[in-house]
Scaffold this motif. Structure first.
Motif, mmCIF file in Angstrom:
data_model
loop_
_atom_site.group_PDB
_atom_site.id
_atom_site.type_symbol
_atom_site.label_atom_id
_atom_site.label_comp_id
_atom_site.label_asym_id
_atom_site.label_seq_id
_atom_site.Cartn_x
_atom_site.Cartn_y
_atom_site.Cartn_z
ATOM 1 N N TYR A 70 -45.071 -43.860 -3.817
ATOM 2 C CA TYR A 70 -46.501 -43.543 -3.846
ATOM 3 C C TYR A 70 -47.344 -44.577 -4.604
ATOM 4 C CZ TYR A 70 -44.603 -38.970 -2.585
ATOM 5 O OH TYR A 70 -43.926 -37.951 -1.968
ATOM 6 N N VAL A 71 -46.720 -45.452 -5.371
ATOM 7 C CA VAL A 71 -47.468 -46.322 -6.278
ATOM 8 C C VAL A 71 -48.107 -47.502 -5.538
ATOM 9 C CG1 VAL A 71 -45.507 -47.818 -6.872
ATOM 10 C CG2 VAL A 71 -47.389 -47.513 -8.502
ATOM 11 N N GLN A 72 -49.268 -47.903 -5.996
ATOM 12 C CA GLN A 72 -49.887 -49.138 -5.519
ATOM 13 C C GLN A 72 -49.305 -50.262 -6.381
ATOM 14 O OE1 GLN A 72 -53.984 -48.048 -6.123
ATOM 15 N NE2 GLN A 72 -54.172 -47.040 -4.132
ATOM 16 N N ALA A 73 -48.225 -50.828 -5.884
ATOM 17 C CA ALA A 73 -47.380 -51.700 -6.710
ATOM 18 C C ALA A 73 -48.045 -53.047 -6.991
ATOM 19 C CB ALA A 73 -46.033 -51.911 -6.030
ATOM 20 N N ASP A 74 -48.355 -53.292 -8.257
ATOM 21 C CA ASP A 74 -48.932 -54.568 -8.688
ATOM 22 C C ASP A 74 -47.970 -55.248 -9.669
ATOM 23 O OD1 ASP A 74 -49.186 -53.081 -10.968
ATOM 24 O OD2 ASP A 74 -51.376 -53.013 -10.959
ATOM 25 N N LEU A 75 -48.445 -56.288 -10.342
ATOM 26 C CA LEU A 75 -47.581 -57.016 -11.263
ATOM 27 C C LEU A 75 -47.103 -56.168 -12.433
ATOM 28 C CD1 LEU A 75 -49.254 -60.549 -11.384
ATOM 29 C CD2 LEU A 75 -47.002 -59.971 -10.460
ATOM 30 N N ASP A 76 -47.917 -55.187 -12.854
ATOM 31 C CA ASP A 76 -47.486 -54.292 -13.936
ATOM 32 C C ASP A 76 -46.268 -53.487 -13.518
ATOM 33 O OD1 ASP A 76 -49.470 -55.135 -15.663
ATOM 34 O OD2 ASP A 76 -50.894 -53.595 -15.034
ATOM 35 N N TYR A 78 -44.120 -54.463 -11.198
ATOM 36 C CA TYR A 78 -43.043 -55.457 -11.130
ATOM 37 C C TYR A 78 -42.423 -55.673 -12.511
ATOM 38 C CZ TYR A 78 -40.764 -60.009 -10.583
ATOM 39 O OH TYR A 78 -39.854 -61.037 -10.579
ATOM 40 N N GLU A 79 -43.278 -55.870 -13.524
ATOM 41 C CA GLU A 79 -42.785 -56.131 -14.876
ATOM 42 C C GLU A 79 -42.063 -54.915 -15.452
ATOM 43 O OE1 GLU A 79 -42.597 -58.867 -16.426
ATOM 44 O OE2 GLU A 79 -43.756 -60.096 -15.051
ATOM 45 N N PHE A 80 -42.543 -53.713 -15.115
ATOM 46 C CA PHE A 80 -41.890 -52.496 -15.602
ATOM 47 C C PHE A 80 -40.452 -52.413 -15.090
ATOM 48 C CE2 PHE A 80 -40.613 -48.150 -14.405
ATOM 49 C CZ PHE A 80 -40.454 -47.605 -15.664
ATOM 50 N N ALA A 92 -42.566 -61.791 -7.286
ATOM 51 C CA ALA A 92 -43.655 -61.207 -8.078
ATOM 52 C C ALA A 92 -44.992 -61.353 -7.373
ATOM 53 C CB ALA A 92 -43.695 -61.875 -9.451
ATOM 54 N N ALA A 93 -45.184 -62.446 -6.664
ATOM 55 C CA ALA A 93 -46.460 -62.697 -5.979
ATOM 56 C C ALA A 93 -46.750 -61.676 -4.883
ATOM 57 C CB ALA A 93 -46.454 -64.103 -5.378
ATOM 58 N N ASP A 94 -45.698 -60.997 -4.394
ATOM 59 C CA ASP A 94 -45.893 -60.001 -3.330
ATOM 60 C C ASP A 94 -46.444 -58.675 -3.863
ATOM 61 O OD1 ASP A 94 -44.865 -61.779 -1.449
ATOM 62 O OD2 ASP A 94 -42.796 -61.103 -1.772
ATOM 63 N N PHE A 95 -46.409 -58.490 -5.187
ATOM 64 C CA PHE A 95 -46.882 -57.234 -5.782
ATOM 65 C C PHE A 95 -48.391 -57.339 -6.017
ATOM 66 C CE2 PHE A 95 -42.430 -56.917 -6.240
ATOM 67 C CZ PHE A 95 -42.112 -55.579 -6.435
ATOM 68 N N THR A 96 -49.148 -57.017 -4.954
ATOM 69 C CA THR A 96 -50.602 -57.217 -4.953
ATOM 70 C C THR A 96 -51.390 -55.949 -5.225
ATOM 71 O OG1 THR A 96 -50.687 -56.848 -2.559
ATOM 72 C CG2 THR A 96 -50.367 -59.129 -3.325
#
Length: 343
Positions: A70-76, A78-80, A92-96
């Protein structure tokens, strides 16, 4: 729903607008520090809101809150997952902040997969996420903290814990104290949102006494049957299931290996196949476990008999072990008792 991307059939999550709004509300509510599972399930029960045609219950709620689909996956995000030791297939660049994610359990992942994300595999999904990353991460971290707190807990009120279910709705019964200090059993679904009539008045100690008597009778009858000889023999059904399980594991491993350097189209296709195989794997594991517990050995029969003969002196934990060896579930109300036996 099924879709075709560059000629390859795959699937993606499709949620209607009303359900999307309810899922976002669920996450927004749980992100508040003082909101509990019960607060959320009661809210949706009172509003008559169903999820996949069913009333929302705590285990389902917990599963949904953990799910990165369900998440709108961004860099945060990715880092988590990176900080948790998760294997991340995409760059990482794909997590927009647009797509949701699929989280897969690898063959070597520890059983505590609900909380331990190490070595699980994260892949961006073809659908758009519906929960902002900040809210999703707040909920996920709250869940992880709750798991750490609860992991130290264990049953203390009754040695029937984990086995006793409400005879009306099938939900767990919880042993609680009344003001006078006496323990009674209460239906957790009724405690949760009052959608069950409850189990009636059941005094914990009285049910324990009845179940103990039934255990003694059951073991006596078991000793006179040929079950002990059968238990000592290998179960061909288990062997066949284990062969199929090894094949499924091998297929999953091949698909995981194929993800390295794969493009988005291949990722989508492989995601679906891995999900299907993982579903079959869980079915096989559950069936093997079910058949394994049925095969009680002669040594275990002797040990159980010794415990039952000196029941008053047996420790709480050993009583729970005996119950686990003998019983699958106990469905109870004030008027009925139905025990499903393992032997």
């Amino acid at each position: 729903e099924p879709i075709k991307m560059d000629g390859i059939n795959t699937k993606k999550l499709v949620v209607n607008p009303d359900e999307s709004a309810n899922i976002r509300l669920m996450f927004e509510m749980y992100a508040q520090p003082t909101t509990s599972y019960g607060d959320i399930t009661r809210h949706f029960a009172e509003q008559g809101i169903l999820f996949n045609g069913k009333e929302l219950i705590r285990p389902t709620l917990a599963q949904m809150l953990r799910n990165p689909v369900y998440v709108q996956a961004d860099l945060d995000v990715y880092e988590f997952f990176k900080s948790q030791g998760t294997v991340i297939v995409n760059d990482a660049a794909d997590f927009t902040g647009m797509n949701g994610c699929y989280l897969y359990q690898g063959r070597d992942v520890k059983p505590s997969k609900k909380n331990d994300l190490k070595d699980q595999m994260l892949v961006l999904a073809p659908h758009e996420g519906i929960v902002p990353s900040e809210i999703w991460l707040t909920c996920r971290k709250k869940l992880m903290n709750n798991m750490k707190i609860q992991s130290a807990r264990k049953a203390t009120h009754t040695w029937l814990a984990g086995k006793i279910k409400c005879g009306n709705c099938g939900y767990a019964l919880m042993s609680i104290f009344n003001p006078s200090g006496r323990q009674y059993l209460r239906c957790t679904k009724r405690l949760d949102n009052k959608s069950c009539a409850g189990c009636g008045t059941i005094i914990t100690s009285e049910l324990e006494a009845v179940v103990y008597q039934q255990m003694v009778k059951k073991l006596d009858s078991y000793k006179t049957l040929t079950g002990r000889k059968k238990a000592a023999k290998a179960n061909p059904k288990i062997a066949a299931l284990q062969v199929e399980l090894a094949h499924v594991d091998s297929e999953i491993e091949k698909l995981v290996d194929s993800l390295t350097g794969a493009n988005n189209v291949l990722l989508s296709y492989v995601n679906v196949k891995i999900a299907e195989l993982d579903g079959r794997k869980q079915e096989l594991l559950a069936r093997i476990a079910e058949l394994t517990v049925e095969a009680i050995s002669p040594e275990q029969v002797s040990q159980i008999s010794g415990y039952l003969d000196t029941w008053q002196d047996v420790s709480f934990d050993d009583k729970r072990r005996v119950v686990d060896l003998m019983i699958t579930t106990i469905a109870a109300t004030s008027d009925s008792l139905n025990i499903t036996w393992k032997i």
